[in-house]
Scaffold this motif. Structure first.
Motif, PDB file in Angstrom:
ATOM      1  N   ALA A  36      33.471  50.791  62.146  1.00 56.86           N
ATOM      2  CA  ALA A  36      33.164  51.962  62.974  1.00 56.86           C
ATOM      3  C   ALA A  36      34.057  51.989  64.213  1.00 56.86           C
ATOM      4  O   ALA A  36      34.642  53.029  64.551  1.00 56.86           O
ATOM      5  CB  ALA A  36      31.692  51.955  63.378  1.00 56.86           C
ATOM      6  N   SER A 144      35.973  55.128  57.382  1.00 54.93           N
ATOM      7  CA  SER A 144      34.670  55.792  57.479  1.00 54.93           C
ATOM      8  C   SER A 144      33.763  55.402  56.314  1.00 54.93           C
ATOM      9  O   SER A 144      32.543  55.290  56.475  1.00 54.93           O
ATOM     10  CB  SER A 144      34.837  57.307  57.543  1.00 54.93           C
ATOM     11  OG  SER A 144      35.473  57.799  56.379  1.00 54.93           O
ATOM     12  N   SER A 147      32.506  51.796  57.006  1.00 57.01           N
ATOM     13  CA  SER A 147      31.543  51.752  58.109  1.00 57.01           C
ATOM     14  C   SER A 147      30.198  52.366  57.722  1.00 57.01           C
ATOM     15  O   SER A 147      29.228  52.267  58.478  1.00 57.01           O
ATOM     16  CB  SER A 147      32.106  52.497  59.328  1.00 57.01           C
ATOM     17  OG  SER A 147      32.183  53.885  59.068  1.00 57.01           O
ATOM     18  N   GLY A 148      30.147  53.022  56.558  1.00 58.07           N
ATOM     19  CA  GLY A 148      28.925  53.688  56.130  1.00 58.07           C
ATOM     20  C   GLY A 148      28.765  55.068  56.726  1.00 58.07           C
ATOM     21  O   GLY A 148      27.746  55.740  56.509  1.00 58.07           O
ATOM     22  N   MET A 149      29.775  55.524  57.461  1.00 64.23           N
ATOM     23  CA  MET A 149      29.682  56.800  58.153  1.00 64.23           C
ATOM     24  C   MET A 149      29.578  57.975  57.186  1.00 64.23           C
ATOM     25  O   MET A 149      28.809  58.913  57.395  1.00 64.23           O
ATOM     26  CB  MET A 149      30.896  56.967  59.074  1.00 64.23           C
ATOM     27  CG  MET A 149      30.763  58.054  60.099  1.00 64.23           C
ATOM     28  SD  MET A 149      32.233  58.109  61.164  1.00 64.23           S
ATOM     29  CE  MET A 149      32.270  56.420  61.779  1.00 64.23           C
ATOM     30  N   ALA A 151      28.413  58.037  54.100  1.00 66.85           N
ATOM     31  CA  ALA A 151      27.100  58.083  53.451  1.00 66.85           C
ATOM     32  C   ALA A 151      26.035  58.616  54.391  1.00 66.85           C
ATOM     33  O   ALA A 151      25.174  59.408  53.996  1.00 66.85           O
ATOM     34  CB  ALA A 151      26.727  56.686  52.951  1.00 66.85           C
ATOM     35  N   ARG A 152      26.085  58.193  55.674  1.00 69.45           N
ATOM     36  CA  ARG A 152      25.070  58.626  56.633  1.00 69.45           C
ATOM     37  C   ARG A 152      25.204  60.110  56.970  1.00 69.45           C
ATOM     38  O   ARG A 152      24.210  60.823  57.083  1.00 69.45           O
ATOM     39  CB  ARG A 152      25.174  57.801  57.927  1.00 69.45           C
ATOM     40  CG  ARG A 152      24.723  56.366  57.797  1.00 69.45           C
ATOM     41  CD  ARG A 152      24.506  55.745  59.172  1.00 69.45           C
ATOM     42  NE  ARG A 152      25.711  55.814  59.993  1.00 69.45           N
ATOM     43  CZ  ARG A 152      26.668  54.888  59.997  1.00 69.45           C
ATOM     44  NH1 ARG A 152      26.560  53.825  59.212  1.00 69.45           N
ATOM     45  NH2 ARG A 152      27.720  55.010  60.782  1.00 69.45           N
ATOM     46  N   VAL A 153      26.429  60.565  57.118  1.00 71.84           N
ATOM     47  CA  VAL A 153      26.649  61.939  57.573  1.00 71.84           C
ATOM     48  C   VAL A 153      26.535  62.945  56.437  1.00 71.84           C
ATOM     49  O   VAL A 153      25.952  64.021  56.595  1.00 71.84           O
ATOM     50  CB  VAL A 153      28.027  62.066  58.267  1.00 71.84           C
ATOM     51  CG1 VAL A 153      28.347  63.520  58.596  1.00 71.84           C
ATOM     52  CG2 VAL A 153      28.062  61.203  59.528  1.00 71.84           C
ATOM     53  N   THR A 154      27.096  62.608  55.274  1.00 69.05           N
ATOM     54  CA  THR A 154      27.162  63.573  54.167  1.00 69.05           C
ATOM     55  C   THR A 154      26.130  63.318  53.086  1.00 69.05           C
ATOM     56  O   THR A 154      25.721  64.254  52.384  1.00 69.05           O
ATOM     57  CB  THR A 154      28.553  63.561  53.528  1.00 69.05           C
ATOM     58  OG1 THR A 154      28.766  62.288  52.874  1.00 69.05           O
ATOM     59  CG2 THR A 154      29.641  63.774  54.577  1.00 69.05           C
ATOM     60  N   GLY A 155      25.748  62.063  52.898  1.00 67.00           N
ATOM     61  CA  GLY A 155      24.791  61.736  51.843  1.00 67.00           C
ATOM     62  C   GLY A 155      25.363  61.822  50.440  1.00 67.00           C
ATOM     63  O   GLY A 155      24.613  61.823  49.462  1.00 67.00           O
TER      64      GLY A 155
END
Length: 199
Positions: A36, A144, A147-149, A151-155
């Motif tokens: 991140a 991204s 960092s898991g970003m 998955a968290r933001v878009t799913g």
């Protein structure tokens, strides 16, 4: 119209130098698994590239140093990040070496032109601009993802992200090859025209 003041005249170069200083911090964050932080540092570096160019154009603060420093900062960041991705196993060494080989060929051609005192058109071609954008996108995308970003933001599902990753990497490879061939052709024509001319 008066020229830019001392601060504005040197500001683009200072921003480029700061971008170079960001490189080790970006790579360090990436290597220790803080994707991140690495992502946001990479974004800051990318934004700084746009900002220093805008300042140089707006205030006519172009300089000979900036002509070399700005692209050097960009290349250092991108090549270093590609190397770090390859070391971490997140990008193949084949792709990394292809990107590096293209840059070495372009820089080598420019150096040869300087040595022979030949005029060389250093303006980037359209496909090269697309390639640079894709290189930046691939790095930011992988950071991204890790960092898991995403998955968290878009799913979006892992299968979808794999398809997107494959697509953008394929486009990047294709534009790397095409732009490399275009520049190789350019240097070949210059070399052919230089035959028989002393250094």
């Amino acid at each position: 119209m008066p020229g830019p003041g001392p601060l504005l005249r040197h500001l683009p170069n200072l921003i480029s130098a700061a971008r170079i200083l960001l490189v080790p911090f970006t790579v360090a964050a990436f290597v220790r698994g803080d994707f991140a932080t690495g992502f946001w540092l990479f974004v800051i570096a990318g934004v700084s590239d746009a900002v220093d160019g805008a300042i140089a154009r707006m205030f006519r603060a172009h300089s000979t140093l900036g002509t070399y420093l700005d692209p050097a900062a960009d290349k250092l960041l991108l090549v270093t990040m590609f190397g770090a991705l390859a070391v971490q196993g997140l990008l193949s060494w084949g792709v990394t070496l292809l990107v590096l080989a293209r840059d070495v060929m372009i820089l080598g051609g420019l150096a040869w032109c300087r040595w022979r005192k030949f005029p060389a058109d250093i303006r980037p071609i359209f496909v090269s601009k697309v390639n640079t954008f894709l290189q930046v996108f691939v790095i930011a995308w992988i950071l991204s993802l890790e960092s898991g970003m995403v998955a968290r933001v878009t799913g979006v599902s892992a299968a979808t992200t794999e398809v997107i990753t494959l697509a953008v990497e394929t486009l990047m490879i294709a534009t790397t090859l095409v732009s490399g061939l275009v520049y190789a052709g350019r240097w070949h024509r210059l070399i052919q025209g230089a035959k028989g001319v002393g250094p």
